[in-house]
Design a protein around this motif. Structure first.
Motif, mmCIF file in Angstrom:
data_model
loop_
_atom_site.group_PDB
_atom_site.id
_atom_site.type_symbol
_atom_site.label_atom_id
_atom_site.label_comp_id
_atom_site.label_asym_id
_atom_site.label_seq_id
_atom_site.Cartn_x
_atom_site.Cartn_y
_atom_site.Cartn_z
ATOM 1 N N PRO A 231 0.820 -1.217 0.000
ATOM 2 C CA PRO A 231 0.000 0.000 0.000
ATOM 3 C C PRO A 231 0.854 1.267 0.000
ATOM 4 N N ARG A 232 0.310 2.313 -0.576
ATOM 5 C CA ARG A 232 1.062 3.544 -0.800
ATOM 6 C C ARG A 232 1.684 4.094 0.484
ATOM 7 N N GLU A 233 0.905 4.204 1.540
ATOM 8 C CA GLU A 233 1.435 4.791 2.776
ATOM 9 C C GLU A 233 2.565 3.940 3.345
ATOM 10 N N ALA A 234 2.431 2.628 3.198
ATOM 11 C CA ALA A 234 3.468 1.733 3.712
ATOM 12 C C ALA A 234 4.759 1.853 2.898
ATOM 13 N N VAL A 235 4.639 2.134 1.596
ATOM 14 C CA VAL A 235 5.825 2.289 0.757
ATOM 15 C C VAL A 235 6.710 3.409 1.284
ATOM 16 N N PHE A 236 6.103 4.544 1.583
ATOM 17 C CA PHE A 236 6.894 5.685 2.036
ATOM 18 C C PHE A 236 7.401 5.488 3.462
ATOM 19 N N ALA A 237 6.673 4.709 4.272
ATOM 20 C CA ALA A 237 7.191 4.364 5.593
ATOM 21 C C ALA A 237 8.435 3.485 5.468
ATOM 22 N N ILE A 238 8.418 2.566 4.515
ATOM 23 C CA ILE A 238 9.586 1.719 4.263
ATOM 24 C C ILE A 238 10.772 2.573 3.834
ATOM 25 N N ALA A 239 10.508 3.527 2.932
ATOM 26 C CA ALA A 239 11.588 4.398 2.458
ATOM 27 C C ALA A 239 12.202 5.189 3.603
ATOM 28 N N GLU A 240 11.369 5.721 4.469
ATOM 29 C CA GLU A 240 11.862 6.508 5.600
ATOM 30 C C GLU A 240 12.657 5.633 6.564
ATOM 31 N N GLU A 241 12.147 4.438 6.842
ATOM 32 C CA GLU A 241 12.841 3.564 7.781
ATOM 33 C C GLU A 241 14.156 3.049 7.192
ATOM 34 N N ALA A 242 14.151 2.780 5.889
ATOM 35 C CA ALA A 242 15.386 2.342 5.242
ATOM 36 C C ALA A 242 16.453 3.426 5.326
ATOM 37 N N LYS A 243 16.047 4.665 5.135
ATOM 38 C CA LYS A 243 17.003 5.768 5.266
ATOM 39 C C LYS A 243 17.529 5.846 6.695
ATOM 40 N N LYS A 244 16.642 5.690 7.655
ATOM 41 C CA LYS A 244 17.049 5.730 9.061
ATOM 42 C C LYS A 244 18.021 4.586 9.372
ATOM 43 N N GLN A 245 17.737 3.403 8.826
ATOM 44 C CA GLN A 245 18.561 2.228 9.108
ATOM 45 C C GLN A 245 19.784 2.132 8.203
ATOM 46 N N GLU A 246 19.912 3.061 7.259
ATOM 47 C CA GLU A 246 21.030 3.083 6.316
ATOM 48 C C GLU A 246 21.147 1.773 5.549
ATOM 49 N N ILE A 247 20.029 1.385 4.937
ATOM 50 C CA ILE A 247 20.004 0.189 4.112
ATOM 51 C C ILE A 247 19.226 0.523 2.840
ATOM 52 N N ALA A 248 19.768 0.139 1.698
ATOM 53 C CA ALA A 248 19.155 0.481 0.413
ATOM 54 C C ALA A 248 17.855 -0.292 0.202
ATOM 55 N N PHE A 249 16.913 0.306 -0.532
ATOM 56 C CA PHE A 249 15.725 -0.424 -0.962
ATOM 57 C C PHE A 249 15.661 -0.391 -2.480
ATOM 58 N N GLU A 250 15.318 -1.541 -3.041
ATOM 59 C CA GLU A 250 15.424 -1.791 -4.474
ATOM 60 C C GLU A 250 14.273 -2.691 -4.898
ATOM 61 N N GLY A 251 14.003 -2.773 -6.206
ATOM 62 C CA GLY A 251 13.023 -3.741 -6.667
ATOM 63 C C GLY A 251 11.939 -3.168 -7.537
ATOM 64 N N HIS A 252 10.706 -3.645 -7.327
ATOM 65 C CA HIS A 252 9.568 -3.192 -8.109
ATOM 66 C C HIS A 252 9.150 -1.786 -7.671
ATOM 67 N N VAL A 253 8.765 -0.972 -8.627
ATOM 68 C CA VAL A 253 8.017 0.239 -8.278
ATOM 69 C C VAL A 253 6.619 -0.236 -7.898
ATOM 70 N N PRO A 254 6.198 -0.080 -6.644
ATOM 71 C CA PRO A 254 4.882 -0.593 -6.248
ATOM 72 C C PRO A 254 3.766 -0.009 -7.096
ATOM 73 N N ASP A 255 2.715 -0.792 -7.283
ATOM 74 C CA ASP A 255 1.625 -0.416 -8.184
ATOM 75 C C ASP A 255 0.976 0.911 -7.811
ATOM 76 N N ALA A 256 0.969 1.247 -6.519
ATOM 77 C CA ALA A 256 0.239 2.427 -6.058
ATOM 78 C C ALA A 256 1.088 3.696 -6.054
ATOM 79 N N VAL A 257 2.316 3.626 -6.570
ATOM 80 C CA VAL A 257 3.243 4.750 -6.467
ATOM 81 C C VAL A 257 3.853 5.032 -7.834
ATOM 82 N N ARG A 258 4.084 6.297 -8.126
ATOM 83 C CA ARG A 258 4.696 6.691 -9.394
ATOM 84 C C ARG A 258 6.198 6.400 -9.384
#
Length: 489
Positions: free
Chosen positions: A208-235
């Motif tokens: 879900p869209r809101e969860a995508v951006f939460a993942i991005a924020e947490e990944a930045k906080k944890q200093e770990i890259a996120f990669e893969g599919h552009v989720p369907d609900a996000v540009r």
């Protein structure tokens, strides 16, 4: 977590600077001892033409010395001659030496969908000169154990960068996935994977869209890259601005190149609709964003072609099928085929063929705009993708998209090293770098298909001759034909 592979150790040593995920390697490989590796002989390749993958012209009549997994010397053909240089001597006359290849999108232990991966997938990579892989979704602890055994020299296989389970929506479509329904789920998913030693976070399509951006924020906080599919609900533009490090399968690109992008985010998107609404100006604007943010693309072009032509493809006489266990062919591949033919692959054949060609045009446009590319196959996830073998096809598809043979070769050598932040340690044939090498009997810069003409492979400090590689393939054939592990339920 104790990391045994020096590539992964270096990957973990990076610091996140700037806006997000600019990896700075703090430890050079020359300072890393192979403490767990058994003693290995020196490998001396004589009188070979070195194609170092930097873009420099080929260097004829060179001798390359690999000691304990690193290139110790690269010099004139007289180097290392005679009894003063004990070790394995390889005649490289008339041959070409390139860096070992990376497949940057694989699934080696995908739940129970691809049994016997240890006996099938790993040796097929090495037999095809694939000395490094990025696993984009798998059983983390199993893969970590394989990585330790490979580094210790007790298992033959490639270097690995591993995501572990993929993050997907509330009802994941695939095994080796974690269900994400809320932003809190997303943050916990990132925390859990970081704690367990994952190298990066892999996103799937249904988050879900809101969860995508939460993942991005947490990944930045944890200093770990996120990669893969552009989720369907996000540009795609949003994910690039959020510093998603790589996009797979060109997902989000055609959506973002259409005035109907908002509708596509809600679903009901097909290749035919992408073609009918494609807007070159919108595509160029999206490409500019991706180039600005250096959002890598791993388009898996062989997979894309295979999926779109699955109903008119016949692999029954393909010689590579003998290396594939029955469980893959009869269960997992059939499941992928059914999903395609009964799901999103509903356009007529002519439309799908046109879409395949448009994908190649878009890849070339992105490249010309400055978007960087990685070679990956999605092996062995359906549509008759063969571990190791299909990476060579992927390089040919890049050439079909307008890349030069050198450009294509770099998508599997120096580009993965740059992506992983280890360019000073791997990805080219240079003194002091990793000695993962591929010896070819023909020049790949004249014809990229020549990467398949493998005379020998050096990986983890060991040289495998053509005869040894053939024996490796024979053992895979026997394993594929023998009693198989339990297939999917």
């Amino acid at each position: 977590m104790k990391v045994d592979d020096p590539v992964v150790r270096s990957y973990h040593s990076g610091e996140m600077k700037g806006l997000f995920f600019s990896i700075v390697v703090g430890m050079r490989l020359c300072a890393i001892a192979w403490a767990q590796s058994p003693p290995v002989p020196v490998v001396i390749i004589h009188d070979v033409t070195v194609i170092d993958a930097t873009g420099a012209p080929g260097q004829p009549h060179r001798t390359v010395i690999v000691r304990e997994g690193k290139i110790e010397e690269l010099g004139s053909s007289a180097l290392g001659m005679g009894g003063k240089s004990p070790g394995i001597h390889v005649d490289g006359s008339g041959k070409f030496l390139i860096p070992g290849l990376w497949d940057m999108h694989v699934h080696m232990v995908f739940g129970n969908w691809f049994p016997r991966g240890k006996e099938i997938t790993l040796p097929l990579f090495i037999a095809n000169g694939v000395t490094g892989v990025r696993d984009m979704g798998g059983e983390l602890e199993v893969l970590q154990q394989w990585r330790k055994e490979i580094a210790a020299g007790t298992l033959v296989g490639p270097r690995m960068v591993i995501s572990g389970p993929m993050l997907d929506g509330p009802q994941p479509r695939f095994p080796s996935s974690t269900a994400i329904a809320t932003p809190e789920d997303g943050r916990r998913g990132v925390d859990d994977l970081k704690r367990r030693g994952a190298d990066f976070i892999k996103l799937q399509s249904l988050i879900p869209r809101e969860a995508v951006f939460a993942i991005a924020e947490e990944a930045k906080k944890q200093e770990i890259a996120f990669e893969g599919h552009v989720p369907d609900a996000v540009r795609a533009s949003e994910m690039s601005e959020a510093r998603m490090k790589s996009f797979e399968h060109l997902i989000g690109i055609f959506e973002g190149s259409s005035p109907n992008e908002d509708d596509f985010l809600k679903g009901d998107k097909t290749e035919g609709k992408f073609l009918a609404t494609y807007d070159a100006a919108r595509a160029a604007a999206l490409a500019a964003i991706l180039a600005k943010n250096q959002t890598w693309q791993c388009p898996t072009l062989v997979w894309e072609r295979g999926g779109n032509l699955v109903d008119v493809s016949d692999f029954s006489k393909d010689t590579r099928v003998k290396y594939v266990p029955a469980a893959w062919k009869n269960k997992t591949w059939k499941r992928f085929t059914d999903e395609i033919t009964q799901g999103y692959g509903t356009d007529d054949l002519d439309t799908r063929k046109q879409f395949i060609e448009r994908e190649l045009e878009v890849v070339q446009m992105l490249r010309k705009t400055g978007v960087p590319f990685l070679a990956g196959t999605d092996t062995p996830a359906g549509v008759h993708i063969f571990p190791g073998f299909s990476l060579h096809e992927e390089l040919q598809r890049f050439v079909a998209a307008g890349f030069t043979p050198l450009d294509a070769l770099q998508t599997a050598t120096i580009n993965p090293a740059r992506f992983l932040g280890i360019e000073d340690q791997a990805g080219t044939v240079e003194k002091g770098k990793l000695g993962d090498l591929l010896l070819l009997s023909a020049n790949p810069l004249e014809d990229i298909a020549n990467t398949q003409k493998i005379a020998g492979v050096v990986v983890n400090g060991r040289y495998y001759s053509r005869a040894e590689l053939d024996k490796m393939l024979s053992r895979v054939e026997i394993a594929a034909d023998g009693p198989s592990s339990q297939g999917i339920k």
